[in-house]
Design an enzyme around this catalytic site. Structure first.
Site, PDB file in Angstrom:
ATOM      1  N   GLY A  69       0.869  -1.176   0.000  1.00 23.94           N
ATOM      2  CA  GLY A  69       0.000   0.000   0.000  1.00 23.94           C
ATOM      3  C   GLY A  69       0.901   1.218   0.000  1.00 23.94           C
ATOM      4  O   GLY A  69       1.693   1.409   0.926  1.00 23.94           O
ATOM      5  N   ALA A  70       0.798   2.013  -1.072  1.00 22.14           N
ATOM      6  CA  ALA A  70       1.683   3.188  -1.191  1.00 22.14           C
ATOM      7  C   ALA A  70       0.863   4.469  -1.099  1.00 22.14           C
ATOM      8  O   ALA A  70       1.163   5.465  -1.751  1.00 22.14           O
ATOM      9  CB  ALA A  70       2.451   3.120  -2.510  1.00 22.14           C
ATOM     10  N   GLY A  84       1.401   4.547   3.665  1.00 18.72           N
ATOM     11  CA  GLY A  84       2.522   3.853   3.023  1.00 18.72           C
ATOM     12  C   GLY A  84       3.658   4.816   2.686  1.00 18.72           C
ATOM     13  O   GLY A  84       4.833   4.527   2.941  1.00 18.72           O
ATOM     14  N   ARG A 118     -15.305   2.261  10.965  1.00 22.78           N
ATOM     15  CA  ARG A 118     -14.239   1.321  10.589  1.00 22.78           C
ATOM     16  C   ARG A 118     -14.879   0.015  10.123  1.00 22.78           C
ATOM     17  O   ARG A 118     -14.388  -0.648   9.232  1.00 22.78           O
ATOM     18  CB  ARG A 118     -13.331   1.052  11.781  1.00 22.78           C
ATOM     19  CG  ARG A 118     -12.443   2.217  12.131  1.00 22.78           C
ATOM     20  CD  ARG A 118     -11.369   1.809  13.105  1.00 22.78           C
ATOM     21  NE  ARG A 118     -10.563   2.956  13.493  1.00 22.78           N
ATOM     22  CZ  ARG A 118     -10.849   3.739  14.520  1.00 22.78           C
ATOM     23  NH1 ARG A 118     -11.905   3.498  15.279  1.00 22.78           N
ATOM     24  NH2 ARG A 118     -10.092   4.776  14.811  1.00 22.78           N
ATOM     25  N   ILE A 145      -1.990  -2.567   9.454  1.00 21.18           N
ATOM     26  CA  ILE A 145      -2.561  -1.266   9.854  1.00 21.18           C
ATOM     27  C   ILE A 145      -3.976  -1.112   9.296  1.00 21.18           C
ATOM     28  O   ILE A 145      -4.816  -0.415   9.866  1.00 21.18           O
ATOM     29  CB  ILE A 145      -1.670  -0.093   9.353  1.00 21.18           C
ATOM     30  CG1 ILE A 145      -0.241  -0.226   9.881  1.00 21.18           C
ATOM     31  CG2 ILE A 145      -2.263   1.247   9.758  1.00 21.18           C
ATOM     32  CD1 ILE A 145       0.682   0.954   9.544  1.00 21.18           C
ATOM     33  N   HIS A 200      -9.509  -1.697  18.380  1.00 27.01           N
ATOM     34  CA  HIS A 200      -9.278  -0.375  17.787  1.00 27.01           C
ATOM     35  C   HIS A 200     -10.599   0.127  17.252  1.00 27.01           C
ATOM     36  O   HIS A 200     -10.929  -0.036  16.104  1.00 27.01           O
ATOM     37  CB  HIS A 200      -8.251  -0.499  16.658  1.00 27.01           C
ATOM     38  CG  HIS A 200      -7.887   0.815  16.043  1.00 27.01           C
ATOM     39  ND1 HIS A 200      -7.449   1.885  16.779  1.00 27.01           N
ATOM     40  CD2 HIS A 200      -7.890   1.228  14.750  1.00 27.01           C
ATOM     41  CE1 HIS A 200      -7.202   2.894  15.961  1.00 27.01           C
ATOM     42  NE2 HIS A 200      -7.470   2.513  14.726  1.00 27.01           N
TER      43      HIS A 200
HETATM   44  N1  LIG Z   1      -4.711   0.930  12.539  1.00 26.19           N
HETATM   45  C1  LIG Z   1      -4.849   2.239  12.629  1.00 26.19           C
HETATM   46  O1  LIG Z   1      -4.684   2.803  13.713  1.00 26.19           O
HETATM   47  C2  LIG Z   1      -5.158   3.050  11.405  1.00 26.19           C
HETATM   48  C3  LIG Z   1      -5.049   4.455  11.423  1.00 26.19           C
HETATM   49  C4  LIG Z   1      -5.315   5.135  10.261  1.00 26.19           C
HETATM   50  C5  LIG Z   1      -5.706   4.471   9.103  1.00 26.19           C
HETATM   51  N2  LIG Z   1      -5.816   3.125   9.126  1.00 26.19           N
HETATM   52  C6  LIG Z   1      -6.203   2.356   7.940  1.00 26.19           C
HETATM   53  O2  LIG Z   1      -5.042   2.153   7.122  1.00 26.19           O
HETATM   54  C7  LIG Z   1      -5.444   1.900   5.781  1.00 26.19           C
HETATM   55  C8  LIG Z   1      -4.625   2.760   4.822  1.00 26.19           C
HETATM   56  O3  LIG Z   1      -4.869   4.133   5.035  1.00 26.19           O
HETATM   57  P1  LIG Z   1      -4.260   5.230   4.019  1.00 26.19           P
HETATM   58  O4  LIG Z   1      -4.654   6.550   4.571  1.00 26.19           O
HETATM   59  O5  LIG Z   1      -2.843   4.940   3.728  1.00 26.19           O
HETATM   60  O6  LIG Z   1      -5.131   4.928   2.716  1.00 26.19           O
HETATM   61  P2  LIG Z   1      -4.780   5.261   1.187  1.00 26.19           P
HETATM   62  O7  LIG Z   1      -6.026   5.116   0.409  1.00 26.19           O
HETATM   63  O8  LIG Z   1      -4.036   6.543   1.101  1.00 26.19           O
HETATM   64  O9  LIG Z   1      -3.771   4.079   0.804  1.00 26.19           O
HETATM   65  C9  LIG Z   1      -4.181   2.762   0.670  1.00 26.19           C
HETATM   66  C10 LIG Z   1      -3.439   2.213  -0.531  1.00 26.19           C
HETATM   67  O10 LIG Z   1      -3.697   0.805  -0.600  1.00 26.19           O
HETATM   68  C11 LIG Z   1      -3.668   0.497  -1.980  1.00 26.19           C
HETATM   69  N3  LIG Z   1      -4.252  -0.810  -2.244  1.00 26.19           N
HETATM   70  C12 LIG Z   1      -5.571  -1.151  -2.410  1.00 26.19           C
HETATM   71  N4  LIG Z   1      -5.664  -2.460  -2.680  1.00 26.19           N
HETATM   72  C13 LIG Z   1      -4.408  -2.964  -2.687  1.00 26.19           C
HETATM   73  C14 LIG Z   1      -3.868  -4.255  -2.917  1.00 26.19           C
HETATM   74  N5  LIG Z   1      -4.647  -5.287  -3.181  1.00 26.19           N
HETATM   75  N6  LIG Z   1      -2.529  -4.394  -2.858  1.00 26.19           N
HETATM   76  C15 LIG Z   1      -1.714  -3.348  -2.595  1.00 26.19           C
HETATM   77  N7  LIG Z   1      -2.177  -2.103  -2.362  1.00 26.19           N
HETATM   78  C16 LIG Z   1      -3.502  -1.910  -2.414  1.00 26.19           C
HETATM   79  C17 LIG Z   1      -4.451   1.627  -2.629  1.00 26.19           C
HETATM   80  O11 LIG Z   1      -4.235   1.698  -4.028  1.00 26.19           O
HETATM   81  C18 LIG Z   1      -3.886   2.818  -1.849  1.00 26.19           C
HETATM   82  O12 LIG Z   1      -2.785   3.405  -2.517  1.00 26.19           O
HETATM   83  C19 LIG Z   1      -6.955   2.165   5.739  1.00 26.19           C
HETATM   84  O13 LIG Z   1      -7.639   0.936   5.832  1.00 26.19           O
HETATM   85  C20 LIG Z   1      -7.187   2.986   7.005  1.00 26.19           C
HETATM   86  O14 LIG Z   1      -8.519   2.874   7.482  1.00 26.19           O
HETATM   87  C21 LIG Z   1      -5.555   2.407  10.255  1.00 26.19           C
END
Ligand SMILES: NC(=O)c1ccc[n+]([C@@H]2O[C@H](COP(=O)([O-])OP(=O)(O)OC[C@H]3O[C@@H](n4cnc5c(N)ncnc54)[C@H](O)[C@@H]3O)[C@@H](O)[C@H]2O)c1
Length: 312
Positions: free
Chosen positions: A11-12, A16, A92, A122, A179
């Site tokens: 995930g970039a 990422g 969520r 994450i 969470h």
């Molecule tokens: N655990 C925590 O405390 C916490 C906190 C904040 C966000 N998050 C979660 O983290 C995740 C990412 O957040 P973000 O802001 O970086 O989102 P984002 O949309 O900026 O990035 C997610 C990336 O995942 C990529 N992706 C989708 N399917 C994929 C696959 N099969 N293989 C590889 N990459 C793939 C997308 O193209 C996108 O670039 C979300 O699910 C968000 O809810 C968790």
């Protein structure tokens, strides 16, 4: 010549990109930033941008952008943010069905290409995603952990420091549980330079901060239209660093419980010792009757989520 460690980021997107930057800045190893083929340009562009930052600031790290899983082969650490983030009004849990499919695919690839890696998840809904990652990879629980407690504890620390008018460096907080809205900020283990917060701040202020911590993710989603990314990335990097440098830091993480705290076959936020083996130990602490009942409610919510996931 000893080889550098390899950190694969699946995930970039927002988190990422920040993870890649932090891993390079801390010289934790070489970084592979992977996204889907449609977003390969983003992964490659961010990688180049960060490499050029390394040249400016003087950090040794190679950063590769890619959409090919063969590039993560042999990774020491894999951090997964693949999925979609929350949008305003979305819980969520609404993310469950979309992100579950994504995590299953990612987990298969991690299993095949990085069978010895420590995996930090994450993606939300966190407790169900990390459960699925462990299920599909079959990795031992010491090597599959979820990042949430580090972030939730940091949020609580930040609000407490502000309210008490003290440096955030002197505030130590512990947040347990799932969470989500049922997380359990533990006042009995939250101190300012060793002094329990209840001795320094009035009850109503503490209650307001517990409430704000529970809604800490949603507050940022409302403001920015997407979820937080700087602090979530820092939380995961603290975990990865403790592993790679065998620091044995005690960090609240979503961990797979096998009887600890009275729970089994469940990922939930608890303090763990994070060392060279990954999770070396779940640290069990005594909880007040109120904290126990809040943890029970949180565990019930996580169980419901995992059951819903098992039907999808
Ligand atoms: N655990 C925590 O405390 C916490 C906190 C904040 C966000 N998050 C979660 O983290 C995740 C990412 O957040 P973000 O802001 O970086 O989102 P984002 O949309 O900026 O990035 C997610 C990336 O995942 C990529 N992706 C989708 N399917 C994929 C696959 N099969 N293989 C590889 N990459 C793939 C997308 O193209 C996108 O670039 C979300 O699910 C968000 O809810 C968790």
């Amino acid at each position: 010549m000893p080889k550098r460690k390899k950190i694969a980021l699946i995930g970039a997107g927002n988190i990422g990109g920040e993870l890649a930057m932090l891993a390079a800045r801390r010289e934790l190893g070489d970084v592979v930033l992977l996204d889907i083929p449609d977003k390969e340009g983003v992964a490659k562009g961010k990688a180049l941008d960060i490499m050029q930052t390394c040249a400016l600031d003087g950090y040794d790290a190679n950063v590769l952008g890619t959409s090919k899983y063969e590039d993560i082969r042999g990774a020491d650490v894999v951090i997964v943010t693949a999925g979609v983030p929350r949008k305003p009004g979305m819980s969520r849990d609404d993310l469950l069905s979309i992100n579950l499919k994504i995590i299953r695919g990612v987990a298969e690839q991690v299993k095949g290409n990085a069978p010895n890696a420590l995996v930090i998840v994450i993606s939300n809904p966190l407790d169900a995603m990390v459960y699925e990652m462990k299920k599909v990879t079959g990795f031992p629980r010491a090597r599959v952990l979820g990042m949430a407690g580090a972030l939730d504890s940091a949020r609580f620390q930040c609000f407490l420091a502000e309210a008490a008018g003290v440096s955030v460096k002197d505030v130590n907080a512990l947040v347990l549980g799932g969470h989500g809205d049922t997380m359990v900020p533990c006042l009995s283990y939250t101190t300012i330079k060793g002094v329990p917060v209840a001795k320094l701040l009035p009850k109503d202020k503490l209650e307001a901060m517990v409430k704000r911590t529970r809604g800490g993710g949603g507050e940022i989603v409302q403001l920015m239209g997407t979820s937080a990314y700087y602090a979530p990335a820092s939380g995961a990097i603290a975990m990865a660093e403790s592993y790679l440098k065998a620091q044995r830091r005690m960090i609240a993480c979503a961990a797979y419980l096998e009887g600890e705290y009275g729970y089994k076959d469940l990922y939930i936020g608890v303090p763990i010792l994070f060392g060279a083996e990954g999770m070396e130990k779940v640290v069990e602490v005594d909880l007040s009757a109120e904290e126990k009942s809040m943890l029970e409610a949180s565990a019930a919510a996580v169980r419901e989520l995992i059951e819903a996931a098992s039907k999808l």
